[in-house]
Design an enzyme around this catalytic site. Structure first.
Site, PDB file in Angstrom:
ATOM      1  N   TYR A 185       0.819  -1.219   0.000  1.00  0.00           N
ATOM      2  CA  TYR A 185       0.000   0.000   0.000  1.00  0.00           C
ATOM      3  C   TYR A 185       0.850   1.266   0.000  1.00  0.00           C
ATOM      4  O   TYR A 185       0.424   2.321   0.466  1.00  0.00           O
ATOM      5  CB  TYR A 185      -1.006   0.012   1.152  1.00  0.00           C
ATOM      6  CG  TYR A 185      -2.124  -0.985   0.956  1.00  0.00           C
ATOM      7  CD1 TYR A 185      -1.909  -2.336   1.190  1.00  0.00           C
ATOM      8  CD2 TYR A 185      -3.381  -0.579   0.501  1.00  0.00           C
ATOM      9  CE1 TYR A 185      -2.925  -3.262   0.973  1.00  0.00           C
ATOM     10  CE2 TYR A 185      -4.389  -1.503   0.282  1.00  0.00           C
ATOM     11  CZ  TYR A 185      -4.154  -2.840   0.523  1.00  0.00           C
ATOM     12  OH  TYR A 185      -5.152  -3.756   0.306  1.00  0.00           O
ATOM     13  N   ASN A 245      -4.390  -4.575  -7.260  1.00  0.00           N
ATOM     14  CA  ASN A 245      -4.456  -3.229  -7.838  1.00  0.00           C
ATOM     15  C   ASN A 245      -3.455  -2.274  -7.195  1.00  0.00           C
ATOM     16  O   ASN A 245      -2.995  -1.331  -7.832  1.00  0.00           O
ATOM     17  CB  ASN A 245      -5.873  -2.665  -7.743  1.00  0.00           C
ATOM     18  CG  ASN A 245      -6.455  -2.758  -6.357  1.00  0.00           C
ATOM     19  OD1 ASN A 245      -6.531  -3.847  -5.794  1.00  0.00           O
ATOM     20  ND2 ASN A 245      -6.841  -1.636  -5.785  1.00  0.00           N
ATOM     21  N   HIS A 247      -7.014 -11.706  -7.370  1.00  0.00           N
ATOM     22  CA  HIS A 247      -7.126 -10.584  -6.437  1.00  0.00           C
ATOM     23  C   HIS A 247      -8.578 -10.178  -6.199  1.00  0.00           C
ATOM     24  O   HIS A 247      -9.031 -10.072  -5.072  1.00  0.00           O
ATOM     25  CB  HIS A 247      -6.303  -9.397  -6.923  1.00  0.00           C
ATOM     26  CG  HIS A 247      -6.280  -8.300  -5.911  1.00  0.00           C
ATOM     27  ND1 HIS A 247      -5.782  -8.481  -4.636  1.00  0.00           N
ATOM     28  CD2 HIS A 247      -6.728  -7.030  -5.954  1.00  0.00           C
ATOM     29  CE1 HIS A 247      -5.923  -7.362  -3.955  1.00  0.00           C
ATOM     30  NE2 HIS A 247      -6.501  -6.467  -4.724  1.00  0.00           N
ATOM     31  N   HIS A 257     -16.239  -3.076  -3.992  1.00  0.00           N
ATOM     32  CA  HIS A 257     -15.751  -3.822  -5.158  1.00  0.00           C
ATOM     33  C   HIS A 257     -16.788  -4.823  -5.656  1.00  0.00           C
ATOM     34  O   HIS A 257     -16.437  -5.859  -6.220  1.00  0.00           O
ATOM     35  CB  HIS A 257     -14.437  -4.550  -4.828  1.00  0.00           C
ATOM     36  CG  HIS A 257     -13.387  -3.645  -4.265  1.00  0.00           C
ATOM     37  ND1 HIS A 257     -12.922  -2.544  -4.943  1.00  0.00           N
ATOM     38  CD2 HIS A 257     -12.711  -3.671  -3.091  1.00  0.00           C
ATOM     39  CE1 HIS A 257     -11.997  -1.945  -4.202  1.00  0.00           C
ATOM     40  NE2 HIS A 257     -11.852  -2.596  -3.085  1.00  0.00           N
ATOM     41  N   HIS A 287      -8.741  -8.204  -2.002  1.00  0.00           N
ATOM     42  CA  HIS A 287      -9.324  -6.958  -2.516  1.00  0.00           C
ATOM     43  C   HIS A 287     -10.371  -6.366  -1.583  1.00  0.00           C
ATOM     44  O   HIS A 287     -10.282  -5.200  -1.214  1.00  0.00           O
ATOM     45  CB  HIS A 287      -9.899  -7.211  -3.911  1.00  0.00           C
ATOM     46  CG  HIS A 287     -10.047  -5.972  -4.747  1.00  0.00           C
ATOM     47  ND1 HIS A 287      -9.133  -4.941  -4.738  1.00  0.00           N
ATOM     48  CD2 HIS A 287     -11.015  -5.607  -5.648  1.00  0.00           C
ATOM     49  CE1 HIS A 287      -9.544  -3.996  -5.603  1.00  0.00           C
ATOM     50  NE2 HIS A 287     -10.667  -4.387  -6.153  1.00  0.00           N
ATOM     51  N   HIS A 299     -11.740  -5.893   1.941  1.00  0.00           N
ATOM     52  CA  HIS A 299     -11.014  -5.978   3.205  1.00  0.00           C
ATOM     53  C   HIS A 299     -11.902  -6.562   4.295  1.00  0.00           C
ATOM     54  O   HIS A 299     -12.289  -5.900   5.264  1.00  0.00           O
ATOM     55  CB  HIS A 299     -10.466  -4.606   3.596  1.00  0.00           C
ATOM     56  CG  HIS A 299      -9.534  -4.076   2.553  1.00  0.00           C
ATOM     57  ND1 HIS A 299      -9.246  -2.748   2.411  1.00  0.00           N
ATOM     58  CD2 HIS A 299      -8.830  -4.721   1.591  1.00  0.00           C
ATOM     59  CE1 HIS A 299      -8.401  -2.597   1.398  1.00  0.00           C
ATOM     60  NE2 HIS A 299      -8.141  -3.776   0.880  1.00  0.00           N
TER      61      HIS A 299
HETATM   62 FE   LIG Z   1      -7.217  -4.555  -3.832  1.00  0.00          FE
END
Ligand SMILES: [Fe+2]
Length: 437
Positions: free
Chosen positions: A199, A233, A295, A305, A332, A334
């Site tokens: 991150y 990502n 992912h 998402h 992806h 959380h």
């Molecule tokens: Fe992600």
């Protein structure tokens, strides 16, 4: 940091779930586990887990991953700060006095105003199966010694235990996740990592110093057992506004993988061609369990998402059913979620069959994007819980997939707030190829 639920809240949780089931009558279980609500914060740069090892040009960010198809090679990676130093890895098996060495390559890259250290990757090959090896990096300057155990030879009834971690980041919660994983009495032998590592891209100009801190943070596990990488990502690092136009530049420089081992890496639409050729090659007598990592999840019932993986699902899901994939792990989102065995492949544009149905030939889909990164938990779920969703809970944690033999594997998810041995969600898997139904 974690607090255990009191006995009264456990009783409450059970009652609440009964209420849920009675009123909603839809999907599986939505956990009412009450977790802490403090904000997820990254550990500061001077945290002990980010400490630079002492000594001139000492190797740091040491990590290993599998280096070939069969498990007889390991890629050893490390970073030196002052100068390239030796490219050698010296290694020996615990049964042997004879030391061997291999030489790797050094990479550097720049990212906006950041200049990387000297990133080393060295593949050591022709290892014996199921053998403990010691290895030394930093030859000639500050030497550091680590060890790993190679996997057993492939075969139909070979036990093996994978850890599962996703979307880890480098917050205090991330640290709890790794500590829980390390202390799990069911010892993982390799980590299947489902994407989103450091991150660093959440920092101004994607401050790549946070790639270095992350590498030092995970060294305590990743130097001793292979972490198998999936790109997420947060690895893209495509920032044209500051002149950074090569996607995945930091990730590919730092985390090499043995992609050539598949031998079919195509030039056009490489992932599609690769997967199309890879799935039929899996010999279920050699490797009974077929696990897919990706992912972005296909079966997700959080309001984060949602349906992002849909175009990929439409392309590949029929293959997963055809080739009897046992389980698909994604990140992806959380949070944690486990699906029923479902498929949604009957639709042919005119028949209207576009709803997931129970399908015993289909994989179980597990979202394990709950490693603890600074973006915090995904707590907002869709209601009612869809039928495909068997269990969901917005907590941080890790999981263990413990293969017993060709027919059975025991799976358990561990939330961070519990003691190390508590499994918040469990499932016995029966192999789709050897023991379907
Ligand atoms: Fe992600």
């Amino acid at each position: 940091m974690g607090s255990s639920p009191s006995s009264s809240s456990v009783v409450f949780a059970v009652l609440f779930l009964v209420f849920n089931a009675a009123v909603l009558c839809h999907g599986g279980k939505t956990s009412s586990f009450v977790r802490k609500v403090e904000k997820t914060v990254d550990m500061p740069l001077d945290s002990d887990v980010f400490r630079v090892p002492p000594g001139y040009n000492a190797p740091q960010q040491v990590h290993i991953t599998q280096g070939d198809h069969a498990g007889k090679a390991v890629i050893v990676s490390w970073v030196t700060a002052n100068e390239p130093g030796s490219k050698k890895v010296i290694y020996w098996s615990e049964n042997s006095e004879h030391k061997e060495e291999a030489e790797g390559k050094v990479y550097t890259y720049e990212f906006y105003n950041y200049k990387s250290g000297y990133i080393h990757h060295c593949t050591i090959r022709n290892l014996e199966f199921n053998t403990k090896y010691y290895y030394v990096v930093g030859v000639g300057h500050t030497e550091r010694t680590f060890w790993f155990t190679t996997p057993p030879a492939v075969g139909p009834d070979v036990p093996y235990t994978f850890g599962l971690i996703g979307d880890l980041g480098q917050s205090y919660d991330s640290n709890i996740t790794v500590t829980h994983y390390e202390n799990n009495p069911t010892k993982g032998q390799a980590v299947l990592f489902v994407g989103d590592l450091s991150y660093a891209d959440n920092y101004p100009n994607h401050d790549n110093v946070r790639w270095d801190t992350w590498g030092r943070f995970v060294e305590r596990s990743a130097a001793y057992q292979p972490w198998i990488w999936t790109a997420g990502n947060h690895e893209i690092d495509f920032v044209p506004e500051i002149g950074e136009t090569i996607p995945f530049k930091p990730y590919t420089n730092r985390y090499q993988v043995p992609y050539r081992a598949s031998q079919t890496y195509g030039k056009y639409t490489p992932q599609y061609k690769w997967l199309e050729q890879e799935l039929p090659k899996v010999n279920r007598s050699e490797t009974p369990w077929l696990i897919v990592l990706m992912h972005s999840p296909w079966y997700n019932s959080y309001n984060y998402h949602y349906m992002e993986g849909e175009t990929m699902r439409v392309m590949y899901e029929a293959w997963f059913v055809k080739y009897k994939v046992d389980v698909v792990f994604a990140g992806h989102v959380h949070a944690y979620e486990r699906s029923e065995r479902v498929s949604n492949i009957a639709y042919n544009i005119v028949n209207g069959k576009c709803v997931p149905v129970r399908d015993q030939t289909a994989p179980v889909y597990i979202t394990i994007g709950d490693g603890g990164n600074l973006e915090g938990l995904a707590t907002n779920m869709t209601y009612p819980q869809p039928e495909y969703s068997a269990y969901r809970e917005a907590s941080f944690g890790h999981a263990i997939f413990d293969i017993k033999n060709r027919t059975h594997a025991f799976y358990g998810w561990h939330r961070n707030q519990d003691g190390y041995a508590v499994e918040a969600d469990t499932m016995w898997f029966s192999n789709r190829y050897w023991h379907p139904g």
